[in-house]
Design a protein around this motif. Structure first.
Motif, PDB file in Angstrom:
ATOM      1  N   ILE A  10       3.790  -8.956  -7.485  1.00 26.45           N
ATOM      2  CA  ILE A  10       4.384  -8.238  -6.092  1.00 26.45           C
ATOM      3  C   ILE A  10       5.427  -7.114  -6.595  1.00 26.45           C
ATOM      4  O   ILE A  10       6.113  -7.383  -7.223  1.00 26.45           O
ATOM      5  N   LYS A  11       5.249  -6.094  -5.941  1.00 25.28           N
ATOM      6  CA  LYS A  11       6.183  -4.840  -6.176  1.00 25.28           C
ATOM      7  C   LYS A  11       6.888  -4.543  -4.851  1.00 25.28           C
ATOM      8  O   LYS A  11       6.406  -4.266  -3.703  1.00 25.28           O
ATOM      9  N   LEU A  12       8.321  -4.748  -4.762  1.00 22.60           N
ATOM     10  CA  LEU A  12       8.969  -4.375  -3.956  1.00 22.60           C
ATOM     11  C   LEU A  12      10.177  -3.439  -4.143  1.00 22.60           C
ATOM     12  O   LEU A  12      10.778  -3.005  -5.268  1.00 22.60           O
ATOM     13  N   ALA A  13      10.009  -2.438  -3.311  1.00 21.89           N
ATOM     14  CA  ALA A  13      10.961  -1.342  -3.327  1.00 21.89           C
ATOM     15  C   ALA A  13      12.224  -1.470  -2.625  1.00 21.89           C
ATOM     16  O   ALA A  13      12.161  -1.898  -1.407  1.00 21.89           O
ATOM     17  N   PRO A  50       6.858 -14.014  -9.575  1.00 16.90           N
ATOM     18  CA  PRO A  50       6.124 -12.958 -10.243  1.00 16.90           C
ATOM     19  C   PRO A  50       6.263 -11.406  -9.231  1.00 16.90           C
ATOM     20  O   PRO A  50       5.268 -11.190  -8.471  1.00 16.90           O
ATOM     21  N   MET A  51       7.425 -11.026  -9.345  1.00 18.85           N
ATOM     22  CA  MET A  51       7.858  -9.871  -8.611  1.00 18.85           C
ATOM     23  C   MET A  51       8.443  -8.735  -9.358  1.00 18.85           C
ATOM     24  O   MET A  51       9.578  -9.328 -10.357  1.00 18.85           O
ATOM     25  N   ASP A  52       8.265  -7.550  -9.175  1.00 16.17           N
ATOM     26  CA  ASP A  52       8.982  -6.644  -9.905  1.00 16.17           C
ATOM     27  C   ASP A  52       9.848  -5.679  -8.562  1.00 16.17           C
ATOM     28  O   ASP A  52       9.100  -5.523  -7.508  1.00 16.17           O
ATOM     29  N   ILE A  53      11.054  -5.361  -8.990  1.00 11.55           N
ATOM     30  CA  ILE A  53      11.772  -4.677  -8.098  1.00 11.55           C
ATOM     31  C   ILE A  53      11.839  -3.303  -8.396  1.00 11.55           C
ATOM     32  O   ILE A  53      12.450  -3.075  -9.613  1.00 11.55           O
ATOM     33  N   LEU A  54      11.514  -2.515  -7.742  1.00 12.18           N
ATOM     34  CA  LEU A  54      11.731  -0.724  -7.918  1.00 12.18           C
ATOM     35  C   LEU A  54      12.932  -0.326  -7.223  1.00 12.18           C
ATOM     36  O   LEU A  54      13.177  -0.783  -6.026  1.00 12.18           O
ATOM     37  N   TYR A  55      13.639   0.319  -7.917  1.00  9.51           N
ATOM     38  CA  TYR A  55      14.942   1.037  -7.303  1.00  9.51           C
ATOM     39  C   TYR A  55      14.532   2.552  -7.043  1.00  9.51           C
ATOM     40  O   TYR A  55      14.317   3.346  -7.973  1.00  9.51           O
ATOM     41  N   ARG A  57      14.622   5.843  -3.993  1.00  6.78           N
ATOM     42  CA  ARG A  57      15.246   6.554  -2.830  1.00  6.78           C
ATOM     43  C   ARG A  57      15.247   5.945  -1.477  1.00  6.78           C
ATOM     44  O   ARG A  57      13.764   5.903  -1.305  1.00  6.78           O
ATOM     45  N   ASP A  58      16.040   5.782  -0.711  1.00  7.29           N
ATOM     46  CA  ASP A  58      15.928   5.047   0.612  1.00  7.29           C
ATOM     47  C   ASP A  58      14.608   5.814   1.443  1.00  7.29           C
ATOM     48  O   ASP A  58      13.774   5.234   1.903  1.00  7.29           O
ATOM     49  N   ASP A  59      14.904   7.169   1.298  1.00  5.45           N
ATOM     50  CA  ASP A  59      13.671   7.935   2.120  1.00  5.45           C
ATOM     51  C   ASP A  59      12.442   7.832   1.644  1.00  5.45           C
ATOM     52  O   ASP A  59      11.621   8.158   2.306  1.00  5.45           O
ATOM     53  N   ASP A  60      12.117   7.191   0.286  1.00  9.36           N
ATOM     54  CA  ASP A  60      10.824   7.309  -0.051  1.00  9.36           C
ATOM     55  C   ASP A  60      10.283   5.903   0.174  1.00  9.36           C
ATOM     56  O   ASP A  60       8.972   5.567   0.041  1.00  9.36           O
ATOM     57  N   ILE A  61      10.832   4.898   0.513  1.00 14.59           N
ATOM     58  CA  ILE A  61      10.511   3.454   0.525  1.00 14.59           C
ATOM     59  C   ILE A  61       9.331   3.237   1.404  1.00 14.59           C
ATOM     60  O   ILE A  61       8.097   2.776   1.204  1.00 14.59           O
ATOM     61  N   ALA A  62       9.342   3.825   2.778  1.00 16.74           N
ATOM     62  CA  ALA A  62       8.204   3.659   3.698  1.00 16.74           C
ATOM     63  C   ALA A  62       6.946   4.569   3.263  1.00 16.74           C
ATOM     64  O   ALA A  62       5.833   3.886   3.457  1.00 16.74           O
ATOM     65  N   GLU A  63       7.259   5.402   2.582  1.00 13.07           N
ATOM     66  CA  GLU A  63       5.809   6.175   2.121  1.00 13.07           C
ATOM     67  C   GLU A  63       5.326   5.404   0.990  1.00 13.07           C
ATOM     68  O   GLU A  63       3.985   5.227   0.930  1.00 13.07           O
ATOM     69  N   TYR A  64       6.232   4.902   0.115  1.00 13.30           N
ATOM     70  CA  TYR A  64       5.570   3.973  -1.004  1.00 13.30           C
ATOM     71  C   TYR A  64       4.914   2.961  -0.592  1.00 13.30           C
ATOM     72  O   TYR A  64       3.923   2.699  -0.927  1.00 13.30           O
ATOM     73  N   VAL A  65       5.288   2.218   0.497  1.00 12.76           N
ATOM     74  CA  VAL A  65       4.753   1.121   1.049  1.00 12.76           C
ATOM     75  C   VAL A  65       3.194   1.487   2.008  1.00 12.76           C
ATOM     76  O   VAL A  65       2.113   0.975   1.665  1.00 12.76           O
ATOM     77  N   ALA A  66       3.242   2.636   2.653  1.00 15.07           N
ATOM     78  CA  ALA A  66       2.245   3.244   3.232  1.00 15.07           C
ATOM     79  C   ALA A  66       0.988   3.699   2.304  1.00 15.07           C
ATOM     80  O   ALA A  66      -0.100   3.347   2.650  1.00 15.07           O
ATOM     81  N   GLU A  67       1.574   4.106   1.159  1.00 13.65           N
ATOM     82  CA  GLU A  67       0.509   4.687   0.014  1.00 13.65           C
ATOM     83  C   GLU A  67      -0.098   3.321  -0.801  1.00 13.65           C
ATOM     84  O   GLU A  67      -0.820   3.747  -1.583  1.00 13.65           O
TER      85      GLU A  67
END
Length: 79
Positions: A10-13, A50-55, A57-67
């Motif tokens: 799982i990838k969490l931003a 089984p999770m990776d945490i990505l660090y 920019r806060d402005d990019d998080i919603a876009e990364y989830v949407a894409e």
């Protein structure tokens, strides 16, 4: 040292640096996740889940989830 994200994790931003960063890391640790927090790293691998945490920019998080770049994201309200 792991240098690559796992395809089956799982990838969490989360916010890389800002007002939610420390609270988010504390929340993740409170629920039992074990991971290293590095200021200079782009991601951390959880040692006990089984999770990776990505660090990012806060402005990019919603876009990364949407894409579909990440599976989940933690964001807050904009002041």
């Amino acid at each position: 040292m792991v240098t690559k994200l796992s395809d089956d994790h799982i990838k969490l931003a989360i916010q890389k640096d800002g007002r939610l960063t420390e609270d988010t890391r504390n929340l993740l640790r409170t629920v039992g996740l074990h991971f290293e927090s590095y200021k200079q790293r782009l991601f951390s691998i959880c040692r006990n889940f089984p999770m990776d945490i990505l660090y990012v920019r806060d402005d990019d998080i919603a876009e990364y989830v949407a894409e579909g770049v990440v599976d989940l994201g933690i964001v807050g309200a904009t002041w």
